[in-house]
Design a protein around this motif. Structure first.
Motif, PDB file in Angstrom:
ATOM      1  N   PHE A  80       0.483  -1.023  -0.021  1.00 37.33           N
ATOM      2  CA  PHE A  80      -0.109  -0.042  -0.085  1.00 37.33           C
ATOM      3  C   PHE A  80       0.878   0.879  -0.364  1.00 37.33           C
ATOM      4  O   PHE A  80       2.127   1.113   0.826  1.00 37.33           O
ATOM      5  N   ASN A  81       0.545   1.962  -0.787  1.00 36.24           N
ATOM      6  CA  ASN A  81       1.595   3.278  -1.410  1.00 36.24           C
ATOM      7  C   ASN A  81       0.824   4.581  -0.240  1.00 36.24           C
ATOM      8  O   ASN A  81      -0.553   5.187  -0.783  1.00 36.24           O
ATOM      9  N   TYR A  82       1.304   4.985   0.598  1.00 39.96           N
ATOM     10  CA  TYR A  82       0.120   6.197   1.289  1.00 39.96           C
ATOM     11  C   TYR A  82      -0.267   7.482   0.566  1.00 39.96           C
ATOM     12  O   TYR A  82      -0.500   7.544   0.867  1.00 39.96           O
TER      13      TYR A  82
ATOM     14  N   ASP B 198      -8.023   4.897  13.573  1.00 40.26           N
ATOM     15  CA  ASP B 198      -8.837   6.574  13.078  1.00 40.26           C
ATOM     16  C   ASP B 198      -7.465   6.925  11.300  1.00 40.26           C
ATOM     17  O   ASP B 198      -8.326   7.369  10.980  1.00 40.26           O
ATOM     18  N   GLN B 199      -6.300   6.675  12.314  1.00 35.50           N
ATOM     19  CA  GLN B 199      -6.168   7.072  10.862  1.00 35.50           C
ATOM     20  C   GLN B 199      -6.082   6.637   9.891  1.00 35.50           C
ATOM     21  O   GLN B 199      -5.606   6.668   8.140  1.00 35.50           O
ATOM     22  N   ASP B 200      -6.297   4.906   9.550  1.00 34.29           N
ATOM     23  CA  ASP B 200      -6.747   4.485   8.929  1.00 34.29           C
ATOM     24  C   ASP B 200      -8.041   4.781   7.412  1.00 34.29           C
ATOM     25  O   ASP B 200      -7.585   5.224   6.425  1.00 34.29           O
ATOM     26  N   GLN B 201      -8.904   5.412   8.896  1.00 35.91           N
ATOM     27  CA  GLN B 201     -10.138   6.503   7.674  1.00 35.91           C
ATOM     28  C   GLN B 201      -9.950   6.946   7.229  1.00 35.91           C
ATOM     29  O   GLN B 201     -10.639   7.657   6.218  1.00 35.91           O
ATOM     30  N   ALA B 202      -8.685   8.049   8.065  1.00 37.67           N
ATOM     31  CA  ALA B 202      -8.699   9.070   7.374  1.00 37.67           C
ATOM     32  C   ALA B 202      -8.289   9.081   5.592  1.00 37.67           C
ATOM     33  O   ALA B 202      -8.132  10.101   4.736  1.00 37.67           O
TER      34      ALA B 202
ATOM     35  N   MET C 102     -13.993   4.093  18.010  1.00 37.41           N
ATOM     36  CA  MET C 102     -12.993   5.839  17.401  1.00 37.41           C
ATOM     37  C   MET C 102     -13.189   6.990  17.606  1.00 37.41           C
ATOM     38  O   MET C 102     -13.409   7.571  17.617  1.00 37.41           O
ATOM     39  N   SER C 103     -12.170   7.466  18.048  1.00 36.38           N
ATOM     40  CA  SER C 103     -12.423   9.234  18.257  1.00 36.38           C
ATOM     41  C   SER C 103     -12.773  10.128  17.008  1.00 36.38           C
ATOM     42  O   SER C 103     -13.360  11.314  17.350  1.00 36.38           O
ATOM     43  N   SER C 104     -12.804   9.828  16.055  1.00 38.25           N
ATOM     44  CA  SER C 104     -12.396  10.586  14.683  1.00 38.25           C
ATOM     45  C   SER C 104     -14.393  10.081  14.858  1.00 38.25           C
ATOM     46  O   SER C 104     -15.038  11.356  14.145  1.00 38.25           O
ATOM     47  N   PHE C 105     -15.007   9.789  15.359  1.00 34.43           N
ATOM     48  CA  PHE C 105     -16.678   9.270  14.716  1.00 34.43           C
ATOM     49  C   PHE C 105     -17.139  10.149  16.652  1.00 34.43           C
ATOM     50  O   PHE C 105     -18.301   9.874  16.185  1.00 34.43           O
ATOM     51  N   ASP C 106     -16.952   9.369  17.270  1.00 33.56           N
ATOM     52  CA  ASP C 106     -17.182  10.081  19.004  1.00 33.56           C
ATOM     53  C   ASP C 106     -18.413  11.015  18.603  1.00 33.56           C
ATOM     54  O   ASP C 106     -19.118  11.240  19.677  1.00 33.56           O
ATOM     55  N   GLN C 107     -17.557  12.182  18.481  1.00 35.36           N
ATOM     56  CA  GLN C 107     -18.330  13.876  18.855  1.00 35.36           C
ATOM     57  C   GLN C 107     -20.092  13.394  18.193  1.00 35.36           C
ATOM     58  O   GLN C 107     -21.045  13.420  18.750  1.00 35.36           O
ATOM     59  N   GLU C 108     -19.914  12.674  16.975  1.00 36.72           N
ATOM     60  CA  GLU C 108     -21.155  12.827  16.023  1.00 36.72           C
ATOM     61  C   GLU C 108     -22.089  11.807  16.297  1.00 36.72           C
ATOM     62  O   GLU C 108     -22.977  11.837  16.514  1.00 36.72           O
TER      63      GLU C 108
ATOM     64  N   ARG D 288      -6.607  -9.121  11.623  1.00 34.05           N
ATOM     65  CA  ARG D 288      -6.338  -7.852  12.383  1.00 34.05           C
ATOM     66  C   ARG D 288      -5.687  -7.073  10.936  1.00 34.05           C
ATOM     67  O   ARG D 288      -5.928  -5.535  11.083  1.00 34.05           O
ATOM     68  N   GLN D 289      -5.464  -6.850  10.087  1.00 39.01           N
ATOM     69  CA  GLN D 289      -5.159  -6.064   9.398  1.00 39.01           C
ATOM     70  C   GLN D 289      -6.331  -6.061   8.631  1.00 39.01           C
ATOM     71  O   GLN D 289      -6.251  -4.147   8.308  1.00 39.01           O
ATOM     72  N   ASP D 290      -7.075  -6.738   8.103  1.00 39.85           N
ATOM     73  CA  ASP D 290      -8.191  -6.284   8.034  1.00 39.85           C
ATOM     74  C   ASP D 290      -9.223  -5.913   8.721  1.00 39.85           C
ATOM     75  O   ASP D 290      -9.460  -4.040   8.372  1.00 39.85           O
ATOM     76  N   GLN D 291      -8.590  -5.174  10.509  1.00 37.44           N
ATOM     77  CA  GLN D 291      -9.521  -4.822  10.935  1.00 37.44           C
ATOM     78  C   GLN D 291      -8.833  -2.852  11.127  1.00 37.44           C
ATOM     79  O   GLN D 291      -9.184  -2.704  12.023  1.00 37.44           O
ATOM     80  N   LEU D 292      -7.565  -2.973  10.229  1.00 38.88           N
ATOM     81  CA  LEU D 292      -7.228  -1.723  11.100  1.00 38.88           C
ATOM     82  C   LEU D 292      -8.135  -0.616   9.745  1.00 38.88           C
ATOM     83  O   LEU D 292      -8.152   0.414  10.255  1.00 38.88           O
TER      84      LEU D 292
END
Ligand code: GDP
Length: 477
Positions: free
Chosen positions: A175-177, A204-208, A231-237, A196-200
């Motif tokens: 994977f090229n970031y 949050d960093q993978d979601q970005a 996940m903290s990125s979805f927390d507020q919403e 585990r890799q699928d579950q990345l």
């Protein structure tokens, strides 16, 4: 029938007419308006934020859904393999299912919430065995993956190690970031046996990064939704959408899943013939996963012990034989659902042949006993959906541990069920669920910041804990 009423459920579904199709995909959905005649309106109010989020999702789906210009442009982009930032602003999550109907409904709901959170349009690959089970949930558009979708015929064969699999790419470091080189689509394997890799995916960093890929093709058979609450990125919403964490599936499930007219016909006929007159309806769902390790007598004793302990039904006196109990006296009705007939027969004989100590009359019914699971048969899924829905019309619900069939019924009903524990010595025989939410059977157990480190994901945030029926599972409460 047009029924307008002021309930939480109606504010979520909104539709006041039976027809809402510009696409010709569906003309009628009787259950959408008639369900109020059969099931109690929900005491759980959705937040106004959820309601407005659903309305804007519907707009998005209408704009980007099948056969729109945006969809056509997005398909071109998908075929090209590369991201074209001028192509279309629509992004998609394509759900590909497997396993039984309960599993599928739970993973569709998870994919939908993911779509809501990330502004992606949900398209579902409803293959033959799922055809004609549900009404279209979104007005004037379709959630069914069109037949001319590029990989449609191959989707079922996508396995864990498919080339475009995110987990596989991460594992093999291909994977090229660099965002320039992101592909136009990625495959996400989120089934019960994912790695585990699928579950990345749940980090949050993978979601970005995944957020930049227009097409995500997701294969799943589990209720992975609780992981989004970690996940903290979805927390507020999520906090704004669901102030009451116990009602996530209840609201989304009632919003998404309306029986088609064909299934609705079965449900209403059965209800009127057998359940309507009773003062109290008790649903007992008996799911036997391994007949050898769950012998009939053993399970039957457990069911009877649960009924006794929870005082669900009156006890029978054995001395007096009743030839034919009068149907008019029925005050309690038991709806048994199971692939097997023996449990029903025993209960039916018990209450048919003996008077109850309280004088109440108990009637027992079971709609079908297919003997075995036949997930690939359309008619089998039609029957399963009808029974899940009938169970959800109960006043009290007894479910089997581990069963997604039961989870869907309890969630749609909006009740914490009595769970028949699947333990070697089930004492107590059953117990009240801590919430009405389904259990995620295969959650990640690692720390996103250090994926090789195992953590207790059931102890990370206040509203996610382990399930009462599965010690490693996760559920909202
Ligand atoms: P789970 O395996 O219990 O988690 O539930 P699923 O719904 O995912 O898969 C089980 C499948 O077996 C169902 O979808 C039905 O096809 C079938 N099945 C299991 N129990 C019953 C039942 O009580 N009634 C009917 N009609 N089908 C059942």
């Amino acid at each position: 029938i047009f029924i307008f009423q002021d309930t939480a459920f109606d504010s979520i579904t909104r539709f006041g007419t039976t027809s809402f199709s510009d696409t010709g995909s569906e003309d009628s959905c009787l259950s959408r308006n008639q369900s109020v005649l059969y099931r109690k309106s929900s005491p759980h109010k959705p937040s106004s934020y959820l309601v407005s989020k659903l309305r804007s999702y519907e707009e998005l789906h209408k704009r980007c859904g099948p056969h729109t210009d945006s969809y056509k442009r997005s398909i071109k982009q998908l075929k090209s393999g590369q991201i074209d930032h001028n192509s279309s602003d629509c992004r998609y999550v394509v759900w590909v299912g497997l396993a039984g109907l309960g599993n599928r409904m739970l993973s569709i709901t998870s994919a939908f919430l993911y779509g809501l959170l990330t502004d992606r349009v949900l398209l579902t690959n409803q293959a033959y065995e799922m055809a004609g089970l549900f009404c279209e949930p979104f007005p004037n558009t379709s959630w069914i993956l069109p037949d001319d979708f590029p990989f449609k015929s191959k989707l079922r064969r996508f396995k864990q190690n498919y080339d475009h699999s995110y987990g596989k790419m991460v594992q093999s470091s291909t994977f090229n970031y660099s965002t320039q080189l992101l592909p136009s689509y990625l495959y996400l394997f989120l089934s019960n046996d994912c790695s585990r890799q699928d579950q990345l995916f749940f980090c949050d960093q993978d979601q970005a990064l995944l957020g930049k890929v227009p097409w995500l093709i997701m294969r799943s058979n589990v209720y992975f939704l609780p992981s989004m609450f970690l996940m903290s990125s979805f927390d507020q919403e999520l906090n704004k959408l669901f102030p009451d964490k116990e009602t996530v599936f209840h609201h989304l499930g009632r919003y998404l899943f309306h029986p088609s007219d064909r299934v609705w016909g079965l449900i209403t006929k059965y209800y009127q013939d057998h359940l309507a007159k009773a003062e109290k309806r008790i649903g007992i769902q008996i799911r036997i996963f391994h007949p050898k390790t769950s012998p009939f007598e053993y399970v039957m004793d457990q069911i009877l012990a649960c009924i006794r302990k929870e005082k669900l039904l009156p006890e029978v006196g054995t001395e007096k034989y009743i030839a034919s109990p009068s149907k008019n006296q029925t005050s309690k009705v038991v709806l048994v659902t199971s692939l097997f007939r023996g449990y029903f027969e025993k209960l039916n004989k018990m209450y048919g042949e003996h008077p109850t100590k309280t004088g109440e009359v108990v009637a027992v019914y079971q709609p079908s006993h297919a003997g075995r699971q036949r997930t690939w048969w359309n008619s089998h899924n039609v029957q399963a959906w009808a029974e899940i829905y009938l169970l959800s019309l109960s006043d009290e619900l007894v479910t089997s541990a581990w069963s997604t069939f039961g989870y869907v019924a309890q969630g749609l009903r909006g009740i914490r069920p009595l769970i028949l524990y699947n333990r070697t010595i089930p004492d107590p025989p059953c117990g009240r669920g801590v919430s009405m939410e389904p259990c995620y059977h295969a959650p990640p157990i690692f720390d996103c910041k250090a994926p090789t480190t195992t953590v207790d994901t059931g102890a990370l945030v206040p509203h996610v804990r382990h399930c009462e029926d599965l010690s490693w599972g996760l559920k909202l409460f």
